[in-house]
Write an enzyme that holds these catalytic residues in place. Structure first.
Site, PDB file in Angstrom:
ATOM      1  CG  ASP A 224       7.711  -7.280   7.670  1.00  0.00           C
ATOM      2  OD1 ASP A 224       7.848  -8.139   8.556  1.00  0.00           O
ATOM      3  OD2 ASP A 224       6.632  -6.697   7.457  1.00  0.00           O
ATOM      4  CG  ASN A 225       7.034  -3.875  10.339  1.00  0.00           C
ATOM      5  OD1 ASN A 225       6.921  -3.505   9.169  1.00  0.00           O
ATOM      6  ND2 ASN A 225       6.063  -4.465  10.987  1.00  0.00           N
TER       7      ASN A 225
ATOM      8  CG  ASP B 200       5.634  -0.281   8.979  1.00  0.00           C
ATOM      9  OD1 ASP B 200       5.507   0.750   8.285  1.00  0.00           O
ATOM     10  OD2 ASP B 200       5.553  -1.418   8.511  1.00  0.00           O
TER      11      ASP B 200
ATOM     12  N   GLY C 174      -4.726  -1.720  -0.660  1.00  0.00           N
ATOM     13  CA  GLY C 174      -3.634  -0.763  -0.837  1.00  0.00           C
ATOM     14  C   GLY C 174      -3.896   0.597  -0.212  1.00  0.00           C
TER      15      GLY C 174
ATOM     16  NE  ARG D 201      -0.379  -0.419   4.878  1.00  0.00           N
ATOM     17  CZ  ARG D 201      -0.807  -0.251   6.097  1.00  0.00           C
ATOM     18  NH1 ARG D 201      -1.880   0.461   6.307  1.00  0.00           N
ATOM     19  NH2 ARG D 201      -0.185  -0.797   7.115  1.00  0.00           N
TER      20      ARG D 201
ATOM     21  NE  ARG E  93      10.245  -2.128   4.174  1.00  0.00           N
ATOM     22  CZ  ARG E  93       9.199  -1.585   4.763  1.00  0.00           C
ATOM     23  NH1 ARG E  93       8.727  -2.137   5.859  1.00  0.00           N
ATOM     24  NH2 ARG E  93       8.604  -0.534   4.264  1.00  0.00           N
TER      25      ARG E  93
ATOM     26  CE  LYS F 175       1.974   2.763   6.405  1.00  0.00           C
ATOM     27  NZ  LYS F 175       2.549   2.758   7.762  1.00  0.00           N
TER      28      LYS F 175
HETATM   29  P1  AMP Z   1       2.462  -3.756   8.148  1.00  0.00           P
HETATM   30  O1  AMP Z   1       1.665  -4.489   9.172  1.00  0.00           O
HETATM   31  O2  AMP Z   1       1.993  -2.360   7.927  1.00  0.00           O
HETATM   32  O3  AMP Z   1       3.931  -3.837   8.414  1.00  0.00           O
HETATM   33  O4  AMP Z   1       2.188  -4.510   6.758  1.00  0.00           O
HETATM   34  C1  AMP Z   1       2.521  -5.845   6.524  1.00  0.00           C
HETATM   35  C2  AMP Z   1       2.364  -6.151   5.056  1.00  0.00           C
HETATM   36  O5  AMP Z   1       0.985  -6.047   4.678  1.00  0.00           O
HETATM   37  C3  AMP Z   1       3.122  -5.236   4.116  1.00  0.00           C
HETATM   38  O6  AMP Z   1       3.589  -5.983   3.030  1.00  0.00           O
HETATM   39  C4  AMP Z   1       2.073  -4.228   3.702  1.00  0.00           C
HETATM   40  O7  AMP Z   1       2.365  -3.637   2.448  1.00  0.00           O
HETATM   41  C5  AMP Z   1       0.835  -5.120   3.603  1.00  0.00           C
HETATM   42  N1  AMP Z   1      -0.414  -4.349   3.777  1.00  0.00           N
HETATM   43  C6  AMP Z   1      -0.867  -3.768   4.900  1.00  0.00           C
HETATM   44  N2  AMP Z   1      -2.043  -3.155   4.682  1.00  0.00           N
HETATM   45  C7  AMP Z   1      -2.355  -3.329   3.384  1.00  0.00           C
HETATM   46  C8  AMP Z   1      -3.451  -2.945   2.524  1.00  0.00           C
HETATM   47  N3  AMP Z   1      -4.471  -2.211   2.974  1.00  0.00           N
HETATM   48  N4  AMP Z   1      -3.400  -3.346   1.231  1.00  0.00           N
HETATM   49  C9  AMP Z   1      -2.385  -4.075   0.754  1.00  0.00           C
HETATM   50  N5  AMP Z   1      -1.340  -4.476   1.488  1.00  0.00           N
HETATM   51  C10 AMP Z   1      -1.313  -4.120   2.805  1.00  0.00           C
HETATM   52 MG    MG Z   2       5.494  -2.980   7.635  1.00  0.00          MG
END
Ligand code: AMP
Ligand code: MG
Length: 477
Positions: free
Chosen positions: A244-245, A254, A119, A91, A176, A106
């Protein structure tokens, strides 16, 4: 005349095997609701440009500046201990770099890595990230920054329909540990390109050193150990320390389910999905080491041709992380308590202080400000957060012997914030913002800009919530 904006695209050009070109779909009727003028100035973005239609159009993804090569970055990651090979910017779209800083949108819509997601972002989490990341910056903790927050004037479907938002995030880079895990799963050439790129961008001094890849690992370990010690020093619980964070640059990234501990309790967890407390407050240093071990694994082929030798060298560096973290931790807490010399006696004083906070369930942030007032005699113990403690007086005497009482009030107040983005305050501000009222969010941003400076008539903003209800945060919002 408004000046335009110019992007470099080093990542898109040099690491095209681990990212995908991706044009933002854009939103039709966006509206800026927060602009970070001082950050824009730091980035050399013209103030006329910020007020232009062109600016809104670019940062809502409606139009693309000629200089931008927009991409979504690929990465893998260990999430709650389990490997997920295919994550990536689902996203977020990177427009490029300005002054060597990533400029990322974002919540901008689907990318090749969106999997089943839309996204998009709801406005609440966009504002939450804006407020908290800018606070982290004000308190000198390495962090990604927030340049703009905008309302999309479209809804997103979460548990309910919610207003949508887009955050412009600025970072030293978005590389990351998970990016390394992804590159490693491709091939060694790609891994090497990513590592060389990371060294050139974040640790260029290592290019002069013999085993630059081992030194790169040591440098990342050092940056992250220091970072986590700083989180601990303000009661910050990141909440989702997946690989990944965690950035290679050592910036906090994040701000999903993160929150600030109020009553001191090492087991504090806020995230709704962290059932086993993997990412609890006191577990953060152990997870730091766990995550760095994952980075070390990816670097094995680069450090030495002989795998055994490579593992041995990386392990030796990894084993230094916890002691180094502890040194940082006591330095941070030493500064909070005006203790300059970190020796065994003073380590005990710090540990005992935290024991008092724990046994009496005392508000972490408020305790340091009260303590400074007690020592300069503007507050009595019986009026302070320590009033119930039977051992405070004894601790206080021992502590006073170790500090310079004359300077301590100012010294402590320069290190201990009176304003933090307290959970109940931020919730309240977001509730208002969702009803078109930005006054509370603006006020919080203002107070948090100088978090050490206590202002008259804002006492409410220094206080914990009167409710005992457990605060819960959510991921993927
Ligand atoms: P996060 O929890 O923000 O670190 O996200 C973990 C993964 O989920 C990452 O690859 C983000 O890009 C993906 N992600 C989180 N929210 C969305 C969303 N609304 N649409 C698509 N991918 C998402
Ligand atoms: Mg993340």
């Amino acid at each position: 005349m408004s000046h335009s904006i110019n992007f470099e695209n080093s990542y898109a050009k040099e690491l095209n095997e681990i990212c995908e070109k991706c044009i933002p779909a854009g939103f039709q009727e966006p509206e800026f609701i927060l602009k970070n003028h001082s950050l824009a100035e730091e980035l050399g973005i013209d103030s006329d440009f910020i007020n232009s239609e062109e600016c809104l159009s670019i940062f809502s993804g409606k139009s693309l500046p000629k200089s931008s090569m927009p991409i979504a970055q690929a990465y893998s990651g260990h999430q709650f201990g389990h490997f997920n090979p295919q994550l990536g910017d689902g996203r977020a779209i990177l427009l490029g770099e300005i002054q060597n800083k990533d400029i990322q949108l974002k919540g901008i819509g689907q990318t090749p890595f969106s999997r089943r997601g839309d996204g998009k972002s709801a406005l609440g989490p966009v504002l939450r990230e804006y407020v908290i990341s800018e606070f982290m910056h004000s308190i000198n903790i390495p962090t990604t920054r927030a340049l703009f927050a905008l309302k999309t004037n479209e809804t997103v479907l979460r548990e309910t329909l919610q207003a949508g938002g887009v955050l412009t995030r600025v970072a030293k880079s978005h590389i990351r540990i998970g990016t390394f895990e992804y590159a490693r799963s491709k091939n060694i050439q790609i891994l090497k390109s990513l590592t060389d790129y990371s060294i050139n961008r974040h640790y260029p001094e290592l290019n002069q050193i013999d085993n630059k890849y081992l030194s790169f690992f040591a440098a990342v370990c050092d940056k992250q150990a220091s970072l986590v010690s700083k989180w601990m020093s303000i009661g910050f619980v990141h909440g989702v320390m997946n690989t990944d964070n965690m950035t290679i640059s050592g910036e906090t990234i994040d701000y999903g389910p993160c929150a600030f501990m109020d009553k001191y309790d090492p087991k504090t967890v806020f995230s709704s999905i962290d059932h086993n407390g993997r990412y609890a407050y006191l577990n953060q240093p152990a997870i730091l080491v766990w995550n760095l071990a994952k980075l070390a694994e990816t670097l094995i082929p680069l450090v030495d041709e002989n795998e055994e030798k490579s593992v041995k060298q990386l392990t030796e560096v990894l084993q230094l992380v916890m002691p180094s973290y502890q040194e940082y931790f006591y330095k941070e807490f030493g500064k909070k308590l005006g203790i300059r010399n970190i020796d065994d006696k003073n380590i005990k004083i710090i540990d005992n202080y935290l024991k008092i906070l724990h046994s009496e369930s005392i508000d972490f942030t408020l305790s340091f400000r009260n303590l400074a007032k007690i020592v300069n005699k503007s507050m009595k113990v019986e009026d302070s957060v320590f009033r119930e403690s039977k051992i405070f007086e004894k601790w206080f005497k021992a502590w006073k012997k170790e500090i310079n009482v004359g300077d301590i009030f100012h010294e402590m107040n320069l290190k201990n914030p009176c304003y933090i983005p307290r959970n109940h305050l931020i919730e309240d501000a977001l509730k208002h913002a969702n009803n078109e009222d930005m006054a509370e969010t603006n006020l919080m941003n203002k107070l948090l800009e100088s978090p050490f400076k206590e202002k008259d008539s804002y006492e409410k903003y220094t206080m914990p919530s009167s409710s005992d209800e457990r605060y819960v945060t959510y991921c993927g919002t």
